[in-house]
Design a protein around this motif. Structure first.
Motif, mmCIF file in Angstrom:
data_model
loop_
_atom_site.group_PDB
_atom_site.id
_atom_site.type_symbol
_atom_site.label_atom_id
_atom_site.label_comp_id
_atom_site.label_asym_id
_atom_site.label_seq_id
_atom_site.Cartn_x
_atom_site.Cartn_y
_atom_site.Cartn_z
ATOM 1 N N UNK A 20 11.365 1.128 4.154
ATOM 2 C CA UNK A 20 10.960 1.790 5.400
ATOM 3 C C UNK A 20 10.009 0.951 6.237
ATOM 4 N N UNK A 21 10.159 1.078 7.538
ATOM 5 C CA UNK A 21 9.258 0.447 8.497
ATOM 6 C C UNK A 21 8.501 1.576 9.192
ATOM 7 N N UNK A 22 7.174 1.594 9.034
ATOM 8 C CA UNK A 22 6.378 2.707 9.547
ATOM 9 C C UNK A 22 6.071 2.510 11.032
ATOM 10 N N UNK A 23 5.951 3.600 11.792
ATOM 11 C CA UNK A 23 5.669 3.476 13.221
ATOM 12 C C UNK A 23 4.240 3.067 13.529
ATOM 13 N N UNK A 24 3.343 3.076 12.525
ATOM 14 C CA UNK A 24 1.967 2.671 12.793
ATOM 15 C C UNK A 24 1.764 1.165 12.638
ATOM 16 N N UNK A 25 2.859 0.414 12.365
ATOM 17 C CA UNK A 25 2.783 -1.047 12.379
ATOM 18 C C UNK A 25 3.188 -1.524 13.770
ATOM 19 N N UNK A 26 2.790 -2.758 14.123
ATOM 20 C CA UNK A 26 3.064 -3.265 15.473
ATOM 21 C C UNK A 26 4.565 -3.305 15.756
ATOM 22 N N UNK A 27 5.322 -3.924 14.863
ATOM 23 C CA UNK A 27 6.765 -4.031 15.080
ATOM 24 C C UNK A 27 7.457 -2.686 14.901
ATOM 25 N N UNK A 28 7.016 -1.906 13.925
ATOM 26 C CA UNK A 28 7.607 -0.598 13.704
ATOM 27 C C UNK A 28 7.413 0.325 14.887
ATOM 28 N N UNK A 29 6.232 0.295 15.499
ATOM 29 C CA UNK A 29 5.987 1.128 16.665
ATOM 30 C C UNK A 29 6.876 0.746 17.836
ATOM 31 N N UNK A 30 7.033 -0.563 18.043
ATOM 32 C CA UNK A 30 7.884 -1.040 19.132
ATOM 33 C C UNK A 30 9.338 -0.633 18.905
#
Length: 329
Positions: free
Chosen positions: A160-170
Motif C-alpha cells: 500500500x501507498x498511503x496518502x500522507x506520503x508526498x508521492x501517495x498524496x499526489x
C-alpha cells in the motif's frame, strides 16, 4: 449483458456504465459477477445472498482504461485455473475511495483504507475482500508499460501507498480526478494525460523498489503501444505511411521516428515485418489455400508482387510458394 452507455461524441472517449439498477433482483448476483469479470478479467466472485447493488463506470484515457466501482461487499479470487485461460496482460492500480479492503498477493497481505493506493497483477493469483460497501477507482494498464521485469513486479504488488506520503498524496488526488473526468477529454489530451499517469506510476514503482527513476521508461511507452496497435489494425491499407500514422496520433513524423529509434528499427521496417508475418500466417492456413499468393500479399498491403516475394525470401530464407508448400508437423 447490455451496458448503459452515454451518447457518442467524436471529441471524447465514451463512458460505459454497467449497473444492477434495472436488473431483476433474482438475477443481480449473476449479472454482477459477470460484469466484474468482463471489466477486470475472469475472477471468482462471492457476493451476499440478499439483494445486491453495484455500478461500474469505465472510460478510456489514451491507451489506459479507467474504472470506478461502487458496490456492496464482495470477495474476488483470481486462481491459477482462471489465469491459465489467458487475459493476463493488465496491472491494476487501485485507489480505495470508500470502505476498506484486504488484498493478498505474492506472499503479502495489504489492508487498505480510504485514500490508499495498491498495485496488483492479473497474471498471478490474488485474493481481495471488501467486507462493507465500497468505492474503488482503478487504472488498468498493460504489464509492459512500466518496464519492470517479473521479479520487480512481484516486489511492488500488495504494497500500500498511503496518502500522507508526498508521492501517495499526489497520486491519490490525481487518480481520483482522472477517474471522475477521463471520459471528458479530447483524444489528444487523453493521450498526453495517459503518458503523465504512466510516468508517475513509473516513479512510484522505482520508489518502492528503492532505485532512481532516471533512465526508466517514460509515458512514451503508452504512445508507442497505441501506435503499434494502430499499425496492426491498418496493415491492409496500402497508404499506411509514417505520415499517415503521425497525423492520426497528432504528432510530428520526426517524433514518430524518434519513438522507433529507441527500439533499433524504423517505422517502415516495422510495418513491413508485421505485414510479412500476417502473410506468412495466411499462407500456412488451409482456409486460404485457394487464394493466390498475390491475393494474400495484396490483402496485407503489398502492392507489388515482385517486391513482396523479394522481402519475404530475405526475411524467411524461402519464397512464399516454398513456404506454402513446406510440410507442416
Amino acid at each position: 449483458m447490455t451496458p448503459v452507455a452515454s451518447p457518442p461524441d467524436e471529441d471524447r472517449h465514451v463512458d460505459s456504465l454497467l449497473t444492477t439498477d434495472s436488473v431483476p433482483a433474482p438475477q443481480r448476483r449473476t449479472y454482477w459477477c459477470e460484469a466484474l469479470s468482463r471489466t477486470f478479467t475472469a475472477v471468482d466472485i462471492v457476493v451476499p445472498d440478499d439483494v445486491y447493488s453495484g455500478t461500474i463506470r469505465t472510460s478510456r484515457l489514451g491507451h489506459l482504461q479507467v474504472v470506478t466501482v461502487e458496490c456492496d461487499s464482495l470477495r474476488a479470487v483470481r486462481t491459477p485455473r482462471l489465469i491459465a485461460r489467458g487475459n493476463t496482460e493488465n496491472l491494476i492500480v487501485r485507489l480505495q475511495g470508500k470502505g476498506v479492503a484486504r488484498l493478498e498477493q505474492d506472499g503479502r497481505e495489504a489492508c487498505l483504507r480510504a485514500g490508499e493506493i495498491v498495485i496488483y497483477d492479473m497474471a498471478r493469483p490474488h485474493r481481495m475482500e471488501f467486507p462493507e460497501r465500497l468505492q474503488t477507482k482503478s487504472v488498468l494498464l498493460p504489464r509492459g508499460l512500466l518496464g519492470l521485469g517479473e521479479s520487480d513486479l512481484r516486489q511492488i504488488t500488495a504494497s500500500p501507498v498511503r496518502p500522507d506520503t508526498a508521492l501517495g498524496g499526489l497520486l491519490s488526488i490525481m487518480l481520483s480526478r482522472i477517474a471522475d473526468t477521463a471520459g471528458t477529454f479530447r483524444p489528444r489530451t487523453g493521450e498526453l494525460l495517459a503518458r503523465n499517469v504512466v510516468d508517475l506510476l513509473t516513479v512510484l514503482a522505482d520508489e518502492q523498489l528503492g532505485r532512481d527513476s532516471e533512465g526508466t521508461p517514460s509515458g512514451d511507452a503508452v504512445l508507442s503501444l497505441r501506435i503499434r496497435t494502430f499499425i496492426d489494425r491498418h496493415l491492409a491499407d496500402p497508404d499506411l505511411t509514417p505520415e499517415a500514422i503521425a497525423r492520426a496520433h497528432h504528432i510530428s513524423v520526426r517524433y514518430l521516428h524518434k519513438i522507433f529509434e529507441g527500439e533499433d528499427t524504423t517505422v517502415s521496417r516495422w510495418i513491413q515485418s508485421r505485414r510479412l508475418e500476417a502473410c506468412r500466417r495466411d499462407l500456412m492456413l488451409r482456409r486460404t489455400a485457394n487464394r493466390t499468393i498475390v491475393a494474400v500479399a495484396h490483402r496485407w498491403g503489398f502492392t507489388s508482387a515482385a517486391h513482396f516475394s523479394r522481402v519475404f525470401r530475405t526475411a524467411y530464407g524461402m519464397s512464399p510458394s516454398e513456404w506454402r508448400d513446406a510440410p507442416r508437423p
